[in-house]
Design a protein around this motif. Structure first.
Motif, mmCIF file in Angstrom:
data_model
loop_
_atom_site.group_PDB
_atom_site.id
_atom_site.type_symbol
_atom_site.label_atom_id
_atom_site.label_comp_id
_atom_site.label_asym_id
_atom_site.label_seq_id
_atom_site.Cartn_x
_atom_site.Cartn_y
_atom_site.Cartn_z
ATOM 1 N N HIS A 101 7.174 -4.452 -3.020
ATOM 2 C CA HIS A 101 8.437 -4.392 -3.754
ATOM 3 C C HIS A 101 8.864 -2.981 -4.130
ATOM 4 N N THR A 102 7.922 -2.096 -4.448
ATOM 5 C CA THR A 102 8.277 -0.773 -4.971
ATOM 6 C C THR A 102 7.491 0.326 -4.275
ATOM 7 N N SER A 103 8.014 1.541 -4.363
ATOM 8 C CA SER A 103 7.317 2.688 -3.786
ATOM 9 C C SER A 103 6.009 2.972 -4.509
ATOM 10 N N GLU A 104 5.960 2.664 -5.800
ATOM 11 C CA GLU A 104 4.707 2.844 -6.537
ATOM 12 C C GLU A 104 3.623 1.941 -5.967
ATOM 13 N N GLN A 105 3.971 0.696 -5.704
ATOM 14 C CA GLN A 105 3.016 -0.216 -5.075
ATOM 15 C C GLN A 105 2.638 0.270 -3.681
ATOM 16 N N ALA A 106 3.619 0.750 -2.936
ATOM 17 C CA ALA A 106 3.368 1.216 -1.575
ATOM 18 C C ALA A 106 2.394 2.383 -1.574
ATOM 19 N N LEU A 107 2.597 3.343 -2.482
ATOM 20 C CA LEU A 107 1.706 4.497 -2.551
ATOM 21 C C LEU A 107 0.290 4.058 -2.913
ATOM 22 N N GLU A 108 0.173 3.140 -3.857
ATOM 23 C CA GLU A 108 -1.148 2.642 -4.237
ATOM 24 C C GLU A 108 -1.837 1.970 -3.052
ATOM 25 N N LEU A 109 -1.071 1.232 -2.263
ATOM 26 C CA LEU A 109 -1.649 0.537 -1.123
ATOM 27 C C LEU A 109 -2.035 1.523 -0.016
ATOM 28 N N VAL A 110 -1.192 2.526 0.237
ATOM 29 C CA VAL A 110 -1.532 3.554 1.231
ATOM 30 C C VAL A 110 -2.852 4.209 0.862
ATOM 31 N N ARG A 111 -3.003 4.581 -0.385
ATOM 32 C CA ARG A 111 -4.226 5.255 -0.814
ATOM 33 C C ARG A 111 -5.431 4.329 -0.748
ATOM 34 N N ALA A 112 -5.224 3.047 -1.059
ATOM 35 C CA ALA A 112 -6.337 2.093 -0.976
ATOM 36 C C ALA A 112 -6.801 1.927 0.466
ATOM 37 N N VAL A 113 -5.845 1.843 1.403
ATOM 38 C CA VAL A 113 -6.181 1.693 2.821
ATOM 39 C C VAL A 113 -6.938 2.920 3.322
#
Length: 396
Positions: A113-125
């Motif tokens: 939904h949000t860029s904040e979530q996207a950044l968190e997911l990129v870093r987790a991956v």
């Protein structure tokens, strides 16, 4: 070589895209569905799993139960990856949990939904080192790969203009009030996110341009409209786009274009030629070199680039389309997953949209919504490539 074991979250009774994913994953005989949490309600989840022949012990009532159950199994018996085909609001918590547990992921779009979530997911991956494929399925078409090859190799010269249209007509009436499940969640901001048509299909248009041309958006001028009374999200969008380097673009995303079915089309114009591709006639690519006759390139022929030939299963004249394009993403993801599990470097880079492509798509949706709400003519829409946690940000 054993089949990869797939688990699925979402995609149960009444789902359109879940069935597409299952058929595509199974097409090449490399993947089998062995586990699932196929609905948000336990009863429906288990009923859906039984209908697909899942064993009772791996027919889970919830995704949390599925994650716990798979982790409790010996490592050699667990699923190899999870496919997430829920409505958008569930992508982030499910993907993050499975990534952090070390599972590879295939996830439908838009990513979150949000860029904040996207950044968190990129870093987790990137921290976990897992494989993450986002199913912008139109990138799987052979002739899209051919178009990419032609643009990236300079056959069109310097790209000056790009026109991309994705028009549908299925939401010309308020189907969300008539019990249509697909319409209901796609028009609900709590489930779909900040955008309607622009998030659902406009995200495909953005990704198609980025994949074929490599152009980076620098600014957008957006006009989003909700034509159907009472609808809470946009059902029509029109964009002017500026790309880094000077190219200009026009993007149309509509779900109220009466009579349209799934009209995704791309036109790219450069200093040396132009090309056109339409999803409803996906086996043809039109190429117009400057000062020379129009050429019609057809899928399945030996004159195509290696990537287009590799994505083709049938001889020329035997049409391939939507399911096969999806299957190409699963096939590429499967190769990357096998390589990771075997501790080896793939012979060639995997050819599928990654978590970073998904993150860029989320940023695009946010900037289009921001632009449409703004009184300014242009909105800066540059995307900064996510950096490792603690590193300084840089340009794309």
């Amino acid at each position: 070589m054993r089949k990869l074991r797939m688990g699925m979250v979402g995609g149960g009774e009444g789902s359109f895209i879940g069935a597409v994913h299952r058929r595509a994953a199974a097409l090449d005989g490399q993947i089998e569905l062995v586990a699932g949490a196929l609905s948000s309600t336990p009863e429906k989840a288990r009923r859906s799993g039984r209908a697909l022949g899942l064993s009772e012990e791996r027919n889970y009532a919830s995704w949390e139960e599925m994650l716990e159950g798979e982790l409790a199994l010996p490592e050699e018996e667990r699923i190899d990856f999870v496919s997430i085909v829920t409505p958008n609001h569930m992508h982030f918590p499910v993907a993050r949990a499975f990534v952090e547990a070390g599972f590879d992921v295939v996830c439908d779009k838009p990513l979150v939904h949000t860029s904040e979530q996207a950044l968190e997911l990129v870093r987790a991956v990137e921290k976990a080192g897992t494989i993450f494929c986002v199913t912008y399925n139109y990138t799987g078409y052979p002739m899209v790969k051919q178009a990419r090859h032609m643009v990236r190799s300079g056959m069109l010269g310097e790209v000056r203009k790009v026109i991309v249209e994705y028009s549908q007509g299925w939401l010309v009436r308020r189907l969300e009030e008539a019990g249509d499940k697909q319409a209901a969640w796609r028009t609900d901001p709590a489930l779909a996110g900040a955008a309607g048509a622009m998030g659902d299909i406009g995200s495909h248009a953005e990704n198609l341009v980025a994949t074929v041309t490599g152009l980076e958006i620098s600014a957008v001028c957006a006009d989003l409209t909700t034509f159907v009374d009472g609808r809470r999200l946009d059902d029509d969008g029109n964009l002017l786009v500026r790309y880094a380097g000077g190219a200009k673009g026009v993007m149309i995303s509509s779900q109220i274009s009466t009579g349209e079915e799934n009209n995704l089309s791309l036109r790219v114009y450069g200093t040396e030629g132009g090309l056109q591709w339409r999803q409803e006639e996906p086996n043809h690519l039109l190429f117009a070199p400057f000062g020379k006759p129009l050429q019609i390139l057809r899928r399945g022929n030996p004159y195509l680039c290696e990537e287009a030939r590799r994505a083709t299963r049938l001889p020329a004249g035997h049409p391939e389309a939507f399911i096969e394009a999806f299957a190409n993403l699963y096939l590429e993801a499967a190769a990357a997953i096998r390589a990771r599990r075997e501790g080896r470097i793939p012979k060639r880079p995997p050819d599928f949209p990654t978590v970073r492509d998904g993150a860029r798509g989320v940023h695009f949706i946010e900037k289009v919504v921001e632009s449409s709400r703004s009184e300014r003519k242009w909105t800066d829409a540059r995307w900064e490539t996510p950096q490792p946690e603690g590193a300084e940000a840089s340009g794309p």
